[in-house]
Write an enzyme that holds these catalytic residues in place. Structure first.
Site, short mmCIF file in Angstrom:
data_model
loop_
_atom_site.label_atom_id
_atom_site.label_comp_id
_atom_site.label_asym_id
_atom_site.label_seq_id
_atom_site.Cartn_x
_atom_site.Cartn_y
_atom_site.Cartn_z
N GLY A 240 0.76 -1.25 0.00
CA GLY A 240 0.00 0.00 0.00
C GLY A 240 0.78 1.28 0.00
O GLY A 240 0.20 2.36 -0.15
N GLU A 274 3.58 -6.72 1.58
CA GLU A 274 3.11 -7.08 0.22
C GLU A 274 3.15 -5.85 -0.70
O GLU A 274 2.12 -5.41 -1.22
CB GLU A 274 1.68 -7.61 0.27
CG GLU A 274 1.47 -8.80 1.17
CD GLU A 274 -0.02 -9.13 1.39
OE1 GLU A 274 -0.89 -8.39 0.89
OE2 GLU A 274 -0.30 -10.11 2.09
N PRO A 275 4.32 -5.25 -0.91
CA PRO A 275 4.36 -4.03 -1.73
C PRO A 275 4.14 -4.30 -3.22
O PRO A 275 4.63 -5.29 -3.75
CB PRO A 275 5.80 -3.52 -1.51
CG PRO A 275 6.59 -4.75 -1.21
CD PRO A 275 5.66 -5.68 -0.48
N GLY A 276 3.39 -3.43 -3.86
CA GLY A 276 3.20 -3.53 -5.31
C GLY A 276 3.68 -2.25 -5.97
O GLY A 276 4.80 -2.13 -6.45
N ARG A 277 2.77 -1.25 -5.93
CA ARG A 277 3.00 0.04 -6.60
C ARG A 277 4.38 0.65 -6.30
O ARG A 277 5.02 1.18 -7.19
CB ARG A 277 1.90 1.00 -6.12
CG ARG A 277 1.83 2.31 -6.81
CD ARG A 277 0.86 3.24 -6.05
NE ARG A 277 -0.43 2.63 -5.81
CZ ARG A 277 -1.46 2.68 -6.64
NH1 ARG A 277 -1.38 3.35 -7.76
NH2 ARG A 277 -2.60 2.07 -6.34
N TYR A 313 -10.22 5.74 -12.02
CA TYR A 313 -10.14 6.46 -10.72
C TYR A 313 -9.92 7.95 -10.88
O TYR A 313 -9.56 8.60 -9.91
CB TYR A 313 -8.93 5.99 -9.90
CG TYR A 313 -8.62 4.54 -9.80
CD1 TYR A 313 -9.51 3.65 -9.20
CD2 TYR A 313 -7.38 4.05 -10.22
CE1 TYR A 313 -9.17 2.31 -9.05
CE2 TYR A 313 -7.04 2.71 -10.07
CZ TYR A 313 -7.95 1.85 -9.49
OH TYR A 313 -7.61 0.54 -9.32
N CYS A 339 -14.04 5.02 -28.15
CA CYS A 339 -15.31 5.76 -28.25
C CYS A 339 -16.00 5.90 -26.90
O CYS A 339 -17.07 5.31 -26.67
CB CYS A 339 -16.22 5.08 -29.26
SG CYS A 339 -15.41 4.92 -30.83
N TYR A 367 -0.31 -1.18 -12.13
CA TYR A 367 -1.72 -1.16 -12.52
C TYR A 367 -1.87 -0.50 -13.89
O TYR A 367 -2.82 0.24 -14.13
CB TYR A 367 -2.57 -0.48 -11.43
CG TYR A 367 -2.32 -1.09 -10.07
CD1 TYR A 367 -2.84 -2.34 -9.76
CD2 TYR A 367 -1.51 -0.47 -9.11
CE1 TYR A 367 -2.56 -2.94 -8.53
CE2 TYR A 367 -1.23 -1.07 -7.89
CZ TYR A 367 -1.76 -2.31 -7.61
OH TYR A 367 -1.49 -2.90 -6.41
C1 LIG Z 1 -3.96 -7.92 -0.56
C2 LIG Z 1 -3.12 -6.91 -1.25
N1 LIG Z 1 -1.82 -6.86 -0.97
C3 LIG Z 1 -1.00 -5.98 -1.59
C4 LIG Z 1 -1.49 -5.07 -2.52
C5 LIG Z 1 -0.53 -4.13 -3.18
O1 LIG Z 1 -0.82 -2.82 -2.91
P1 LIG Z 1 0.13 -1.66 -3.46
O2 LIG Z 1 0.31 -1.89 -4.91
O3 LIG Z 1 -0.58 -0.42 -3.16
O4 LIG Z 1 1.42 -1.78 -2.70
C6 LIG Z 1 -2.85 -5.07 -2.81
C7 LIG Z 1 -3.40 -4.09 -3.78
O5 LIG Z 1 -4.54 -3.91 -3.98
C8 LIG Z 1 -3.70 -6.02 -2.18
O6 LIG Z 1 -5.00 -6.06 -2.44
#
Ligand SMILES: Cc1ncc(COP(=O)(O)O)c(C=O)c1O
Length: 412
Positions: A240, A274-277, A313, A339, A367
């Site tokens: 997050g 659990e980092p993504g972004r 968003y 369109c 994303y």
């Molecule tokens: C369960 C869970 N973990 C981790 C993430 C990754 O979040 P972020 O990309 O904001 O770090 C998400 C994103 O929606 C998620 O749903």
């Protein structure tokens, strides 16, 4: 870190001039920097000093196989939300014991796939899911490791659609009595193995307060479970952490981890994130060409089917020229050919541009391509990885024939 910068008046990714990429691979294209991905992943892995830990990259944010391999080699595990993502990470040689399976709607097949693969844990999001996992584990006589995802009722701020830890959100279990009861139930079960507690309060989070509050809630529950002889292996605080799309100043992975390590000082559980972004976003851009200029519209060859975030968003992405020009700046709405009036990539972007110029949409790594579709029968863009002065195609541009591949004309 940012590996996208102007050199001799032209935007480069690492050592590659983006204008050359158009000639070589066409547009629209996603372009990723290997160095940025590596350094962002290592910013998690190397920020821990004394807490046992695991950083599981959220595959949903960017799931290209080459990128996943780079992130695995940097020392990360993976957070997955589908059988498809499990298949992806296993195919690049991810260690099963570094895979966490999240998501509210795991199917029977996906659960079976997870148990058979020997993953670290399922983050269970409901009572029904827990019973379903138990039944499958019993049927195939193979124990299933589980953690309960709690919903801590914390508003992480940010866009409503990406806030996940408030009571009314569909994620996790908000009733703490129920969480305790389910853990006790799992503890007695022959084929469930309760190994952790988890939460994930949202995305694009810009201050650490919510993480700290979540940690407190999780500690409280973990301590209560000790009264029933339930000892957990890990506590998972989700992902997050935000990034700077506009002028935001997010905490760094080191800021987050230092604060959490302080909190985890006297705990025996391992800390999972659990980092993504924060790993993938600033490593990628969407390279696109201006097809037409009309009024204040720049009509480009990328669209909402390539990058959905602005339409979905109203997300802001900075855009800039590939050729560094600022003499004739004007405000433009950057739109695609789809369109729909919601098909835009940026509004009021200040650019000095002409038809046929190349521009990039920045911070598109997270994303971005993963949400691409074939809407309006548009083939998906290619994905290009830059490594030093080399550019490599890591996903081919789709062809018109690809669009028809799975269909058949009935009665033919
Ligand atoms: C369960 C869970 N973990 C981790 C993430 C990754 O979040 P972020 O990309 O904001 O770090 C998400 C994103 O929606 C998620 O749903």
């Amino acid at each position: 870190m940012n590996t996208f910068k102007y050199i001799d008046g032209s935007l480069h990714c690492e050592g590659v001039d983006l204008s050359v990429l158009e000639e070589k691979h066409g547009t629209p294209s996603y372009v990723y920097s290997k160095k940025t991905i590596e350094e962002n992943a290592k910013a998690y892995v190397n920020s821990f000093t004394n807490t046992r830990n695991l950083a599981c990259f959220a595959v949903k944010s960017l799931s290209n196989l080459s990128i996943l391999k780079i992130i695995k080699d940097a020392g990360c595990g993976f957070d997955i939300v589908s059988g498809g993502e499990l298949h992806r990470v296993l195919s690049i040689g991810a260690e099963p014991k570094k895979i966490i399976f999240s998501g509210v709607g795991k199917t029977k097949n996906e659960i079976q796939q997870g148990i058979n693969s020997g993953i670290l844990s399922f983050n269970v999001e409901s009572e029904s899911e827990l019973y379903r996992i138990e039944k499958i584990a019993d049927d195939i006589e193979s124990p299933a490791p589980i953690s309960i995802r709690i919903n801590p009722d914390i508003d992480s701020g940010g866009h409503d659609y990406i806030t996940t830890g408030r009571k009314g959100d569909k994620f996790g279990i908000s009733d703490t009595r129920k969480v305790i009861d389910l853990c006790k139930y799992a503890h007695q079960s022959k084929n469930l193995k309760i190994v952790g507690l988890a939460c994930h309060i949202g995305s694009q989070i810009l201050d650490l307060d919510g993480f700290m509050k979540s940690a407190d809630k999780i500690f409280e529950l973990a301590d209560e479970l000790e009264n029933f002889d339930i000892s957990l292996e890990f506590l998972d605080l989700g992902g997050g952490l935000g990034i700077s799309y506009e002028n935001e100043v997010p905490p760094s992975p080191l800021d987050l981890i230092s604060c959490l390590e302080d909190k985890f000082k006297n705990r025996k559980e391992r800390l999972i994130l659990e980092p993504g972004r924060s790993i993938s976003a600033n490593a990628g851009v969407l390279l696109t060409k201006v097809e037409y200029i009309k009024d204040n519209f720049l009509i480009v060859d990328a669209a909402m089917n390539d990058l959905l975030r602005p339409s979905l968003y109203k997300a802001h992405h900075d855009v800039c020229n590939v050729k560094d020009k600022k003499d004739n700046l004007k405000k433009w709405n950057v739109v695609g050919p789809v369109c729909e009036s919601s098909d835009f990539l940026a509004k009021n972007a200040s650019l000095d541009v002409h038809e046929d110029d190349l521009i990039v949409v920045k911070n598109a790594g997270a994303y971005g391509f993963v949400m691409a579709s074939n809407y309006n029968s548009r083939p998906k863009a290619c994905e290009i990885l830059i490594d030093g002065d080399q550019s490599k195609i890591i996903r081919q541009r789709e062809t018109l024939d690809d669009l028809l591949e799975k269909e058949k004309i009935e009665n033919d």
